[in-house]
Design an enzyme around this catalytic site. Sequence first.
Site, mmCIF file in Angstrom:
data_model
loop_
_atom_site.group_PDB
_atom_site.id
_atom_site.type_symbol
_atom_site.label_atom_id
_atom_site.label_comp_id
_atom_site.label_asym_id
_atom_site.label_seq_id
_atom_site.Cartn_x
_atom_site.Cartn_y
_atom_site.Cartn_z
ATOM 1 N N VAL A 128 0.832 -1.204 0.000
ATOM 2 C CA VAL A 128 0.000 0.000 0.000
ATOM 3 C C VAL A 128 0.868 1.256 0.000
ATOM 4 C CG1 VAL A 128 -1.729 1.319 1.282
ATOM 5 C CG2 VAL A 128 -1.928 -1.168 1.130
ATOM 6 N N ALA A 131 2.478 1.735 -3.365
ATOM 7 C CA ALA A 131 1.533 2.252 -4.352
ATOM 8 C C ALA A 131 1.299 3.743 -4.159
ATOM 9 C CB ALA A 131 0.206 1.491 -4.258
ATOM 10 N N TYR A 132 1.192 4.178 -2.910
ATOM 11 C CA TYR A 132 0.986 5.595 -2.610
ATOM 12 C C TYR A 132 2.176 6.437 -3.066
ATOM 13 C CZ TYR A 132 0.684 9.845 0.215
ATOM 14 O OH TYR A 132 0.663 11.148 0.632
ATOM 15 N N VAL A 133 3.367 6.015 -2.681
ATOM 16 C CA VAL A 133 4.570 6.780 -3.034
ATOM 17 C C VAL A 133 4.754 6.837 -4.545
ATOM 18 C CG1 VAL A 133 7.093 6.757 -2.915
ATOM 19 C CG2 VAL A 133 5.737 6.375 -0.842
ATOM 20 N N LYS A 136 2.222 9.312 -6.108
ATOM 21 C CA LYS A 136 2.604 10.704 -5.885
ATOM 22 C C LYS A 136 3.825 11.078 -6.716
ATOM 23 C CE LYS A 136 -0.481 12.080 -2.873
ATOM 24 N NZ LYS A 136 -1.533 13.026 -3.301
#
Length: 221
Positions: A128, A131-133, A136
């Site tokens: 997770v 995926a976030y990094v 962004k």
Amino acid sequence: MSHVAVVGGHGQVARLLHEPLVAAGHQPVALVRNEAHRGELEGLGAEVRMLDVEQQDAAAFAAAFEGCQVVVFAAGGGPDGNIERKRTVDLEGSLKSIEGARLAGIRRFIQISAIGVDAPLPEDTGDVWRAYVEAKRDADAALRASDLAWTILRPGRLTDDPATGLVELGEHVERGDVTRADVAAVVARLVDEDLSVGHQWNLVGGDTGLDDALARAVRGD
């Protein structure tokens, strides 16, 4: 007075952004997918327009931006473990906002990102967070590659503490915490700071007043 389109207009930072924009003489335009948020946001001084970041295309974004002079991308997929929403909101939402701004003839674009997303990730990084990094990181790269008058703000770990009015802002600022209210206050100032165009700055709590911190960042101190 600028009309400022806030993508993700009911998000945690966005809800704190509307009042500072109004105080600075601007009209925030909160873009949300849930009609139930209208009353709350109008109470903060925002004009409310409907936009589903995940389901609608760039043309719909452009239509939602009509009459605006600035776009602030403040949307996020949320803190839960939904990896797919990191892509559909944090990345694709940004890409559609960039294209929507271009289609609408809007040059000024401010993106709220996250500190350190260009750094390599350790091999044991959770799916997770990875995926976030990556979302962004790729959204920021797309904005930098655009022909828009962009500014990217990369806050540290966000807290719900009261605003301090004291921050560190700059290209090489190290990781740290920062209140969501201080992030919103800085974004409101960026709307009027033409010298912030083309800059990507980290933001954490510090000991410098907001206006002085912005002036230092512009000078490259």
